[in-house]
Design an enzyme around this catalytic site. Structure first.
Site, PDB file in Angstrom:
ATOM      1  N   LYS A  97       3.603   3.291  19.525  1.00 36.42           N
ATOM      2  CA  LYS A  97       4.943   3.831  19.041  1.00 36.42           C
ATOM      3  C   LYS A  97       5.955   2.831  19.345  1.00 36.42           C
ATOM      4  O   LYS A  97       5.990   2.139  20.305  1.00 36.42           O
ATOM      5  CB  LYS A  97       5.083   5.291  19.485  1.00 36.42           C
ATOM      6  CG  LYS A  97       5.919   6.112  18.704  1.00 36.42           C
ATOM      7  CD  LYS A  97       5.201   6.620  17.640  1.00 36.42           C
ATOM      8  CE  LYS A  97       5.986   7.613  16.687  1.00 36.42           C
ATOM      9  NZ  LYS A  97       5.048   8.312  15.777  1.00 36.42           N
TER      10      LYS A  97
HETATM   11  N1  GLU Z   1       5.133   7.857  11.850  1.00 38.01           N
HETATM   12  C1  GLU Z   1       3.814   8.740  11.352  1.00 38.01           C
HETATM   13  C2  GLU Z   1       3.208   9.602  12.330  1.00 38.01           C
HETATM   14  O1  GLU Z   1       3.697   9.844  13.377  1.00 38.01           O
HETATM   15  C3  GLU Z   1       3.042   7.669  10.912  1.00 38.01           C
HETATM   16  C4  GLU Z   1       2.365   6.534  11.613  1.00 38.01           C
HETATM   17  C5  GLU Z   1       1.650   5.411  10.952  1.00 38.01           C
HETATM   18  O2  GLU Z   1       1.434   5.669   9.598  1.00 38.01           O
HETATM   19  O3  GLU Z   1       1.152   4.574  11.592  1.00 38.01           O
HETATM   20  O4  GLU Z   1       2.029   9.819  12.428  1.00 38.01           O
END
Ligand code: GLU
Length: 409
Positions: A97
Site C-alpha cells: 500500500k
Molecule cells: N485500492 C483497492 C483495494 O484496497 C484496489 C487495490 C488494487 O487493485 O491493487 O483493494
C-alpha cells in the site's frame, strides 16, 4: 487492529507460534519526502509512503491514497489487509500500500500531477510489474495511474503498462476496472442474500461514502431496483424515507459538488454518525477505516454490513455485531472485486490481449462467488463469523507459502 485480527485467527487456527510474528511483520517500508513547487511559486514538502507487507506469494499489490488520514501505521495496516485480500481470492500477489499525507482538494490539477510524478520518482525502485503494482485508492484515480505509468516508463526507456492497474483503458487499462469493486460487492451481497433467503430487491440500503466504491455500489443497487435511503460524502449525508434518486446525486457529484449542497423535497441532511445508526437492511461502510467501533456498534440497526471500505469495523465491534445477529461481509471479501479486476488488467497487459466487459464481469463473479462459498462453508462448519472464516483461508495460504519457501537464508 490488523495485528489483533491476526491474533484472533491464530488462536482459532492453532497456527505455529513461529508463523504468527512472521505474518505480522512488514517486509519493508519506504518513507519519502516530496518537494513540490506550488502554483504560487512557494515550495511545499509532502511526506509519502510505500509499504510491502508480504511478497511471499507474488509481487506486492495495493492502492495509493492521498488523504490527511495517511500515516505510516495506516499504510502498514492497509498493506497487511491487501495480503489477505489477494490470498483469499488466490491471486498470485502479495500485499502492499502507499499514500501521501495531503488534502488533494487543496491542490490544482497541475500541482496534483507534479506531486504524483515526484512521488513516483521517489518510489521507483520499490515498484514494477514483478516487484509491486500500485492501483487507485482513496482520492486517486485512473489519471493518477497514467502519470505514474508515464514516469516509470520514461525512466526505464520503454512503455511498461503493467507497473500500475486501474489505468485509463486507452493506455492498457481494463474495461470494468472502474466498476469492479462495486460489482464484486454486489455479487457477494447477492450470494449471501440467497443463503439467507432475503430478496435483495426489496431490501433497504444505506451507504457511507460516495466515491469510487460507494458511488458504484449505489449505482449498481439502484439500477437493480433496491431502494437506497441514505448516502454520504466527507461532509455529511443525505436521507429520504422514499428512497434517493441515485442518478441525480451521481450527476451532482460528477460536477465536483458535495451532498450538503443538494436540496430536494423530502430529502434531509444527516451527519455521517447518524447515517451509520439509521435503520436499514444493508449498511455499506464505503469510506474509511474505524467507522463501526465499540462506541456505536450497539446502535447499528441492520441485517447485513457490506464492507466497501478497508477496515471499517473494529474487532470489538465485530463481537457486538455478532451478538446482535448482524452478518458482516468482511472487507477482504466484500471489496476484493477491485484487486481481482486489477489482476485481470495485469494479465491483459502481459498478453497485450484485451477482454470484453462481459468476460471481465463473468470471471470476476466466478472468483468472488467461489471465495464467498468457501468462506460461508467454513463459517458454518466451525461456527465462526465470516471475517474469521475468510482470515483462516487467507492466512493458511500465506502460511503454507512461508512453510514451503522456508526462512532465508
Ligand atoms: N485500492 C483497492 C483495494 O484496497 C484496489 C487495490 C488494487 O487493485 O491493487 O483493494
Amino acid at each position: 487492529m490488523a495485528k489483533k485480527q491476526i491474533d484472533i485467527v491464530a488462536e482459532v487456527m492453532d497456527l505455529d507460534s513461529n508463523i504468527v510474528p512472521y505474518l505480522k511483520r512488514i517486509e519493508r517500508s519506504l518513507i519519502v519526502s516530496i518537494p513540490i513547487m506550488m502554483d504560487d511559486g512557494k515550495l511545499k514538502i509532502f511526506e509519502g509512503y510505500r509499504v510491502h507487507h508480504s511478497t511471499i506469494r507474488g509481487p506486492g499489490k495495493g492502492g495509493i491514497r492521498y488523504s490527511l488520514n495517511v500515516t505510516l501505521d495506516e499504510v502498514k495496516a492497509l498493506a497487511i489487509w491487501m495480503t489477505w485480500k489477494s490470498s483469499l481470492l488466490n491471486l498470485p500477489f502479495g500485499g502492499a500500500k502507499g499514500g501521501i499525507f495531503v488534502d488533494p482538494l487543496k491542490l490544482s490539477k497541475k500541482e496534483l500531477e507534479r506531486l504524483t510524478r515526484r512521488y513516483t520518482a521517489e518510489i521507483i525502485n520499490f515498484i514494477g510489474p514483478d516487484i509491486d503494482i500500485p492501483a487507485p485508492d482513496v482520492n486517486t484515480n485512473a489519471q493518477i495511474m497514467a502519470w505514474i505509468m508515464d514516469v516509470y516508463s520514461m525512466q526505464k526507456g520503454r512503455t511498461i503498462p503493467g507497473v500500475v492497474t486501474g489505468k485509463p483503458i486507452e493506455i492498457g487499462g481494463s474495461v470494468g476496472r472502474d466498476s469492479a469493486t462495486g460489482m464484486g460487492m454486489f455479487y457477494v451481497l447477492e450470494a449471501l442474500c440467497n443463503k439467507l433467503n432475503y430478496d435483495l430487491k426489496s431490501m433497504s440500503i444505506i451507504i457511507q461514502g460516495f466515491g469510487n466504491v460507494g458511488g458504484w455500489i449505489a449505482n449498481i443497487l439502484y439500477n437493480y431496483g433496491s431502494k437506497i435511503f441514505a448516502v454520504s460524502d466527507i461532509f455529511g449525508g443525505i436521507y429520504s424515507e422514499k428512497g434517493l434518486n441515485i442518478k441525480e446525486l451521481l450527476e451532482w457529484r460528477d460536477q465536483g459538488k458535495f451532498l450538503r449542497d443538494f436540496n430536494k423535497n423530502n430529502y434531509k441532511h444527516i451527519s455521517n454518525e447518524e447515517l451509520l445508526t439509521t435503520k436499514c437492511d444493508v449498511l455499506v461502510p464505503a469510506a474509511l477505516e474505524n467507522q463501526i467501533t465499540n462506541i456505536n456498534a450497539d446502535k447499528i440497526n441492520c441485517k447485513i454490513i457490506l464492507e466497501g471500505a478497508n477496515g471499517p469495523t473494529t474487532p470489538e465491534a465485530d463481537k457486538i455485531l455478532h451478538n446482535k445477529g448482524i452478518f458482516v461481509i468482511p472487507d477482504i471479501l466484500a471489496n476484493a472485486g477491485g484487486v481481482c479486476v486489477s489482476y485481470f488488467e495485469y494479465i491483459q497487459d502481459i498478453h497485450s490481449y484485451f477482454w470484453s466487459l462481459d468476460r471481465v464481469n463473468k470471471e470476476l463473479k466466478k472468483i468472488i462467488v467461489d471465495a464467498f462459498e468457501n468462506v460461508y462453508k467454513i463459517s458454518k462448519e466451525k461456527n465462526l463469523i465470516l471475517r474469521t472464516a475468510a482470515y483462516i483461508i487467507a492466512l493458511s495460504r500465506v502460511a503454507k507459502a512461508v512453510e514451503l519457501r522456508g526462512i532465508f537464508p
